[in-house]
Design an enzyme around this catalytic site. Structure first.
Site, PDB file in Angstrom:
ATOM      1  N   HIS A 481       0.822  -1.265   0.018  1.00 26.57           N
ATOM      2  CA  HIS A 481      -0.036   0.159   0.040  1.00 26.57           C
ATOM      3  C   HIS A 481       0.885   1.147   0.027  1.00 26.57           C
ATOM      4  O   HIS A 481       0.662   2.162  -0.856  1.00 26.57           O
ATOM      5  CB  HIS A 481      -0.966  -0.006   0.996  1.00 26.57           C
ATOM      6  CG  HIS A 481      -1.787   1.336   1.292  1.00 26.57           C
ATOM      7  ND1 HIS A 481      -3.178   1.325   0.840  1.00 26.57           N
ATOM      8  CD2 HIS A 481      -1.336   2.440   1.833  1.00 26.57           C
ATOM      9  CE1 HIS A 481      -3.603   2.390   1.143  1.00 26.57           C
ATOM     10  NE2 HIS A 481      -2.857   3.314   1.901  1.00 26.57           N
ATOM     11  N   GLU A 482       1.697   1.363   0.663  1.00 22.90           N
ATOM     12  CA  GLU A 482       2.749   2.393   1.005  1.00 22.90           C
ATOM     13  C   GLU A 482       3.557   2.779  -0.058  1.00 22.90           C
ATOM     14  O   GLU A 482       3.817   3.873  -0.703  1.00 22.90           O
ATOM     15  CB  GLU A 482       3.343   2.478   2.385  1.00 22.90           C
ATOM     16  CG  GLU A 482       2.506   2.519   3.603  1.00 22.90           C
ATOM     17  CD  GLU A 482       1.588   3.817   3.529  1.00 22.90           C
ATOM     18  OE1 GLU A 482       1.838   4.855   3.145  1.00 22.90           O
ATOM     19  OE2 GLU A 482       0.552   3.560   4.360  1.00 22.90           O
ATOM     20  N   HIS A 485       1.787   4.587  -2.672  1.00 21.09           N
ATOM     21  CA  HIS A 485       1.944   5.758  -2.589  1.00 21.09           C
ATOM     22  C   HIS A 485       3.257   6.377  -3.232  1.00 21.09           C
ATOM     23  O   HIS A 485       3.368   7.483  -3.760  1.00 21.09           O
ATOM     24  CB  HIS A 485       1.826   6.262  -1.323  1.00 21.09           C
ATOM     25  CG  HIS A 485       0.352   6.459  -0.519  1.00 21.09           C
ATOM     26  ND1 HIS A 485      -0.734   7.023  -1.162  1.00 21.09           N
ATOM     27  CD2 HIS A 485      -0.258   5.835   0.439  1.00 21.09           C
ATOM     28  CE1 HIS A 485      -1.769   6.840  -0.532  1.00 21.09           C
ATOM     29  NE2 HIS A 485      -1.527   6.131   0.417  1.00 21.09           N
ATOM     30  N   HIS A 488       3.351   6.974  -6.690  1.00 20.30           N
ATOM     31  CA  HIS A 488       2.702   7.920  -7.140  1.00 20.30           C
ATOM     32  C   HIS A 488       3.575   9.338  -7.019  1.00 20.30           C
ATOM     33  O   HIS A 488       3.759  10.170  -7.853  1.00 20.30           O
ATOM     34  CB  HIS A 488       1.297   8.274  -6.098  1.00 20.30           C
ATOM     35  CG  HIS A 488       0.350   9.126  -6.705  1.00 20.30           C
ATOM     36  ND1 HIS A 488      -0.723   9.575  -5.883  1.00 20.30           N
ATOM     37  CD2 HIS A 488       0.255   9.866  -7.792  1.00 20.30           C
ATOM     38  CE1 HIS A 488      -1.654   9.956  -6.632  1.00 20.30           C
ATOM     39  NE2 HIS A 488      -0.953  10.530  -7.781  1.00 20.30           N
TER      40      HIS A 488
END
Length: 694
Positions: A481-482, A485, A488
């Site tokens: 998940h991180e 990010h 991104h």
């Protein structure tokens, strides 16, 4: 060597790394030279410099133009960005009492500085004039988006207020910054102070080897020999609640966990929260909004509180029903095991683990030996390589802010530098709980091709020396998940810093992270990187199958635990503050209104709900994980439809419209460009196995 200024402080000369050019590799912050005493003078110089830059823009006698106003604003504050980039990352990941004192001092100063910029009448007049004549400026793409975002930011900060209202807005902004800092430091203090000290024998009953080793390592870090410690880090307390046969110790640990910020001492957050809510309501009303939630959501994809409420209740009703059914099954199982009372919140994970073992022949202690931290990091890199052509090379000689931090150079398929990626994976008392992505530098093209420095911060329990760190499946999912990010931020390809990377609507920012999680569950990934830490054998396909079959097990509990938080967040920010007195009573009443199951506690109780009270970030916005999940379920389906989870054409659209575009376009336009249409909720309900729950 790092170019520095000599800064006079009393009779002492301080070589301040922040006040000169960084000639380190990749212009990485020179962590080996940065000292606590550098921050305050660096803040002073940087704030004054930025103040002068803003004044020069606001007082420019030339007619406002895109270059002399908006572009100039984007170029301003470079020194301040260097200081804040390092300081606030350290404040979260590796703080101490001296840094916390500076943080308390700087919070109102930074807020006041920002407020003065946004409430500068001459500066706003220039931006407003450009906005009025945008049709004549021949702006398009990013330039037009930058103008729209700046104008919106000024309006929402109170630029159109006059007289006492304008003054009061500045006071509110300053005070909220102080309160958010105090809230965060109180929660960290409670987390850092707590120790459940265990001895050999009955205290360890039921605990698997990996947890015993992690608890022993935590004890050694805190100076205990031949002891074991459970801290309030999720990587320790959640498996303890899963496996400990000692119900009394589970209760003790659980109550400490949910009491952060709620203890009868100086770290109690009740007064802080009440004042935050009062000030937020006042701020919203000054700007003409009915409630703070109306103000906050007006600039998000959701737009209105009712849209958020509708989404959450569509999920809450089937989730609560499923959680009730799960509770009945747990109680039945527990009674057979000899429990003579109701299931309590500190029992749920314990009996859920037993039921999962009975139903799927699967438990966390069986999975964890196959999930080595180093291998899961490689798995995340592998997926990024297959999707986006990225390569990761560890740079072992570079200095960092802590010995545990690892640094990787990220390059593209042609060997060109893309970013630096930093991984800070282990829990420690100097780090706040949770997991997050941040940046020491954001991508931009305004001053050349500036590449980002991105960091992922986790709180995994460190293994004893010589042993690999083993993860739960939830830990591995958090890492993915991180890292979503992080991608991104690393893949950002925009011109302007304020539109870079994760500078997007809050209910869009979780899309890249939650979407990336999907690849962890794929056999192509697990078969390569899930290997037993002792034997090196790959995870058996039968075990992978059982993991997938059990993927939606306990989903009622997990959804209720999350959605209850999102509903309470929304309720707190839509009610009038006259209704707020006793926070604990208010929390109970709000949960009663939605019929919260007695056996489940909110994932984040109000007194330690850092997402919404450490700052404005997720206030009225905790729903955003669910809003983004509607999109991520649909987005991954785009790959499934091609029958290739690494389909090249779909990946090209993904990087173009989702991972690289930052805030350069409206998020709904970006998603529609990727997928062709906005998604419906059915993909989310199906993914959580709630579709057929009436």
């Amino acid at each position: 060597m790092v170019s520095k200024y000599l800064f006079m402080r009393g009779r002492m000369k301080i070589n301040n790394p922040f006040l000169g050019e960084w000639k380190t590799p990749f212009e990485m912050p020179p962590f080996h030279e940065i000292k606590v005493q550098h921050f305050k003078p660096a803040f002073d110089v940087a704030l004054e410099k930025n103040k002068q830059e803003i004044e020069a823009i606001a007082e420019n006698k030339e007619a406002p133009s895109f270059d002399n106003t908006l572009k100039a604003l984007e170029l301003a504050g470079e020194t301040l960005s260097k200081v804040t980039g390092v300081f606030y990352n350290l404040s979260g990941a590796h703080t101490n009492s001296d840094l916390q004192e500076i943080e308390r001092e700087m919070a109102p100063k930074m807020a006041e500085h920002s407020s003065k910029i946004m409430l500068n009448e001459d500066l706003f007049k220039r931006v407003d004039k450009l906005y009025e004549m945008w049709g004549e400026l021949d702006l398009s793409g990013e330039n037009l988006r930058l103008l729209e975002r700046y104008h919106t930011r000024f309006i929402r900060a109170g630029a159109r207020l006059q007289g006492e209202a304008r003054k009061r807005m500045g006071e509110i902004t300053k005070r909220l910054a102080t309160l958010g800092t105090s809230f965060s430091q109180n929660v960290l203090a409670d987390e850092s102070a707590y120790e459940l000290l265990l001895s050999k024998g009955d205290d360890l009953s039921g605990l698997p080897d990996f947890l015993i080793q992690a608890a022993q390592s935590a004890a050694k870090e805190r100076g205990y020999d031949d002891k074991y410690i459970i801290t309030l880090s999720r990587s320790l307390i959640e498996p303890f609640l899963q496996f400990s046969e000692r119900r009394d110790l589970r209760e003790k640990a659980f109550k400490a966990w949910i009491s952060r910020g709620d203890n009868d001492c100086e770290t109690n957050n009740h007064a802080i929260i009440k004042e935050i809510l009062v000030l937020r309501e006042e701020r919203a009303k000054l700007l003409g909004f009915e409630t703070f939630a109306h103000f906050k959501l007006d600039d998000q994809m959701a737009k209105k509180p009712q849209a958020v409420q509708d989404l959450l209740m569509k999920v809450w009703k089937p989730a609560r029903k499923k959680a009730t059914e799960e509770a009945e099954k747990l109680l039945s199982f527990a009674k057979e095991e000899g429990l003579n009372s109701a299931i309590k919140p500190w029992d749920w994970r314990f009996y859920a683990e037993k039921v999962r073992k009975a139903k799927y022949d699967l438990n966390a202690s069986e999975i964890k030996p196959y999930l080595q931290l180093d291998e899961i990091i490689k798995a995340a890199f592998y997926v990024a390589g297959r999707l986006f052509g990225l390569n990761f090379t560890e740079l072992e000689a570079m200095p960092t802010y802590h010995d545990d931090v690892r640094i990787f150079e990220v390059t593209d398929s042609e060997g060109q530098h893309v970013a630096l990626f930093m991984g800070d994976y282990f829990a420690r008392p100097s780090k706040r709980s949770g997991a997050w992505m941040s940046g020491f530098r954001t991508q931009q093209k305004l001053k050349g091709d500036i590449r980002p420095i991105i960091v992922n911060v986790m709180n995994f329990a460190k293994a004893p020396e010589g042993m690999p760190c083993l993860l739960t499946f939830d830990d591995a999912r958090t890492l993915f998940h991180e890292f979503g990010h992080a991608l991104h931020g690393m893949l950002s390809n925009v011109t302007y810093p304020s539109l870079s990377g994760t500078a997007v609507a809050r209910d869009f920012v979780e899309l890249p992270s939650q979407l990336f999680e999907h690849w962890l569950m794929e056999e192509d990934v697990l078969s390569k990187y899930a290997c037993h830490y002792k034997t090196g054998e790959k995870m058996p396909k039968a075990l992978m199958t059982r993991i997938k079959m059990a993927e939606t097990f306990n989903q009622g509990f997990q959804t209720v635990e999350y959605v209850s938080c999102a509903l309470i967040d929304l309720a707190l920010h839509t009610m009038t503050t006259e209704q707020i007195d006793d926070l604990n009573a208010l929390e109970r009443n709000l949960l009663d209104e939605i019929s919260m199951p007695d056996e489940i506690v909110m994932r984040h109780r109000i007194p330690h709900f850092s997402h919404i009270f450490s700052g404005d970030g997720y206030s009225s916005g905790y729903y955003s994980y669910m809003w983004s999940e509607v999109m991520d379920a649909d987005a991954f389906q785009a790959f499934k439809e091609t029958q290739d989870i690494f389909d090249a054409e779909t990946a090209k659209r993904l990087i173009k419209f989702i991972y690289s575009s930052g805030g350069s376009r409206d998020p709904e336009d970006l998603y529609t460009a990727f997928r062709g249409k906005m998604p419906e909720i059915h993909a989310l309900l199906e993914g959580r196995d709630l579709k057929d729950v009436a």
